[in-house]
Design a protein around this motif. Structure first.
Motif, PDB file in Angstrom:
ATOM      1  N   GLN A  40      25.065  37.195  43.924  1.00  0.00           N
ATOM      2  CA  GLN A  40      24.892  37.624  42.702  1.00  0.00           C
ATOM      3  C   GLN A  40      26.911  38.125  42.131  1.00  0.00           C
ATOM      4  N   ILE A  41      26.759  38.322  41.055  1.00  0.00           N
ATOM      5  CA  ILE A  41      28.331  38.690  40.571  1.00  0.00           C
ATOM      6  C   ILE A  41      28.489  40.138  40.966  1.00  0.00           C
ATOM      7  N   SER A  42      29.367  40.084  41.683  1.00  0.00           N
ATOM      8  CA  SER A  42      30.118  41.925  41.976  1.00  0.00           C
ATOM      9  C   SER A  42      30.885  41.823  41.623  1.00  0.00           C
ATOM     10  N   ARG A  43      31.950  41.457  40.860  1.00  0.00           N
ATOM     11  CA  ARG A  43      32.884  41.862  40.360  1.00  0.00           C
ATOM     12  C   ARG A  43      33.438  40.776  39.435  1.00  0.00           C
ATOM     13  N   LEU A  44      33.410  41.339  37.534  1.00  0.00           N
ATOM     14  CA  LEU A  44      33.287  40.167  36.394  1.00  0.00           C
ATOM     15  C   LEU A  44      34.861  39.669  36.423  1.00  0.00           C
ATOM     16  N   PRO A  45      35.487  38.861  36.084  1.00  0.00           N
ATOM     17  CA  PRO A  45      36.901  38.899  35.022  1.00  0.00           C
ATOM     18  C   PRO A  45      37.151  39.663  33.894  1.00  0.00           C
ATOM     19  N   HIS A  56      27.278  30.020  36.742  1.00  0.00           N
ATOM     20  CA  HIS A  56      27.243  31.629  36.325  1.00  0.00           C
ATOM     21  C   HIS A  56      27.642  32.748  37.534  1.00  0.00           C
ATOM     22  N   GLN A  57      27.872  32.161  38.616  1.00  0.00           N
ATOM     23  CA  GLN A  57      29.131  32.277  39.591  1.00  0.00           C
ATOM     24  C   GLN A  57      29.695  31.777  39.988  1.00  0.00           C
ATOM     25  N   LEU A  58      29.853  30.321  39.580  1.00  0.00           N
ATOM     26  CA  LEU A  58      31.055  29.592  39.650  1.00  0.00           C
ATOM     27  C   LEU A  58      32.457  30.041  38.603  1.00  0.00           C
ATOM     28  N   ILE A  59      31.573  30.309  37.306  1.00  0.00           N
ATOM     29  CA  ILE A  59      32.673  30.758  36.414  1.00  0.00           C
ATOM     30  C   ILE A  59      33.272  31.917  36.562  1.00  0.00           C
ATOM     31  N   ALA A  60      32.590  32.865  37.092  1.00  0.00           N
ATOM     32  CA  ALA A  60      32.534  34.436  37.506  1.00  0.00           C
ATOM     33  C   ALA A  60      34.389  33.627  38.489  1.00  0.00           C
ATOM     34  N   LYS A  61      33.866  33.194  39.490  1.00  0.00           N
ATOM     35  CA  LYS A  61      34.750  33.081  40.736  1.00  0.00           C
ATOM     36  C   LYS A  61      36.055  32.898  40.238  1.00  0.00           C
ATOM     37  N   ALA A  62      35.685  31.099  39.074  1.00  0.00           N
ATOM     38  CA  ALA A  62      37.238  30.547  38.828  1.00  0.00           C
ATOM     39  C   ALA A  62      37.625  31.252  37.778  1.00  0.00           C
ATOM     40  N   LEU A  63      37.673  32.443  37.252  1.00  0.00           N
ATOM     41  CA  LEU A  63      38.562  33.248  36.295  1.00  0.00           C
ATOM     42  C   LEU A  63      38.751  34.167  37.059  1.00  0.00           C
ATOM     43  N   GLY A  64      38.292  34.870  38.070  1.00  0.00           N
ATOM     44  CA  GLY A  64      39.144  36.408  38.500  1.00  0.00           C
ATOM     45  C   GLY A  64      38.479  36.495  39.410  1.00  0.00           C
ATOM     46  N   GLY A  65      37.029  36.445  38.986  1.00  0.00           N
ATOM     47  CA  GLY A  65      35.980  37.673  39.539  1.00  0.00           C
ATOM     48  C   GLY A  65      35.254  37.184  41.146  1.00  0.00           C
ATOM     49  N   GLU A  66      34.562  37.826  42.066  1.00  0.00           N
ATOM     50  CA  GLU A  66      33.957  38.516  42.349  1.00  0.00           C
ATOM     51  C   GLU A  66      32.734  37.604  42.957  1.00  0.00           C
ATOM     52  N   VAL A  67      31.804  36.773  43.911  1.00  0.00           N
ATOM     53  CA  VAL A  67      30.424  36.293  44.361  1.00  0.00           C
ATOM     54  C   VAL A  67      30.787  36.948  45.651  1.00  0.00           C
ATOM     55  N   VAL A  68      29.445  37.589  45.886  1.00  0.00           N
ATOM     56  CA  VAL A  68      28.805  37.879  47.238  1.00  0.00           C
ATOM     57  C   VAL A  68      27.246  37.607  47.429  1.00  0.00           C
ATOM     58  N   GLN A  69      26.763  38.019  48.740  1.00  0.00           N
ATOM     59  CA  GLN A  69      25.376  37.798  48.740  1.00  0.00           C
ATOM     60  C   GLN A  69      24.536  39.176  48.573  1.00  0.00           C
ATOM     61  N   SER A  70      23.481  39.091  47.936  1.00  0.00           N
ATOM     62  CA  SER A  70      23.328  41.038  47.158  1.00  0.00           C
ATOM     63  C   SER A  70      22.797  40.915  48.268  1.00  0.00           C
ATOM     64  N   ASP A  71      22.899  42.721  48.602  1.00  0.00           N
ATOM     65  CA  ASP A  71      22.021  43.521  49.431  1.00  0.00           C
ATOM     66  C   ASP A  71      20.744  43.612  48.649  1.00  0.00           C
ATOM     67  N   LYS A  72      19.879  43.568  47.874  1.00  0.00           N
ATOM     68  CA  LYS A  72      19.213  43.632  47.331  1.00  0.00           C
ATOM     69  C   LYS A  72      18.351  42.481  47.539  1.00  0.00           C
TER      70      LYS A  72
END
Length: 233
Positions: A149-154, A99-115
């Protein structure tokens, strides 16, 4: 239908006798809905990927203890393959790490969640219902195990389900990519056993809450039906 399982990790050796490995979990989940399915397993974590994106009718990823930002070479090669599948409009379902890899591969951003850690059962609201989401449901509750978690979606992303803890929980990209932060293939006993191997990583209250949440019903079989309907659509 032939489904390619892109394996991104192995179940810990001490847990495999009771729970099996990740490809076995995915087979069990999906064949409970359609016993005629065929599978091919590609150990992406060992740089094994299909030579041809048309080798299978659809693909699904496993989760992983690794993160998409860890810099592993195999992960970068898998991201390139994901981008190829997207260009070729091949069906792909990404689970957790996927789920996270798809977002990153398509131009999104994944970070360690502050939650903090998402563990146990997560409770999510369905925001949009697609034709393949039959039977429909307003909730999607699944076992989770993630810190990133995904922080910014493509730009192409459409949010289908989420929660205050994880807003981008289930996402669709055009008509051929679907991704879910939760684990429909994880049983609740496996979740309990996996958490027990990671006790030092969790705040005590988060762990107690997660154990208590495992008493809730989950929508694993519902999501399995949705996944196959999406792949066949």
């Amino acid at each position: 239908m032939k489904i390619g399982i892109l394996q991104c990790d192995d179940v810990l050796d001490q847990l495999q006798p009771r729970h099996g490995n990740y490809p076995q979990m995915i087979r069990q989940l999906l064949t409970a809905v359609d016993s005629s399915l065929e599978f091919a397993v590609y150990r992406a974590l060992d740089n094994q990927l299909p030579d041809d994106p048309y080798a299978c009718d659809a693909y699904i990823t496993t989760g992983s203890r690794h993160g998409v930002n860890d810099g592993h070479g195999w992960c970068n090669r898998l991201a390139d393959f994901v981008a190829l599948l997207y260009r070729e409009k091949r069906k792909l379902v990404g689970i957790c790490f996927g789920h996270q890899l798809i977002a990153k591969a398509l131009g999104g951003e994944v970070v360690q969640s502050d939650k903090g850690w998402g563990i146990g059962v997560s409770f999510n609201q369905v925001h949009k219902t697609k034709p393949w989401m039959e039977p429909s449901s307003q909730a999607l509750d699944l076992v989770v195990s993630h810190q990133d978690q995904i922080s910014r979606l493509p730009a192409e992303a459409e949010i289908l389900a989420g929660s205050p803890f994880c807003p981008f929980y289930m996402v669709q990209y055009q008509e051929h990519f679907l991704s879910i932060q939760g684990h429909p293939e994880f049983s609740r006993p496996y979740s309990a056993d996996l958490m027990a191997t990671r006790l030092e990583r969790f705040p005590p209250n988060r762990y107690r809450e997660a154990l208590a949440s495992l008493g809730a019903e989950v929508d694993d079989h519902l999501l399995a039906r949705w996944i196959l309907a999406f792949m066949k659509a």
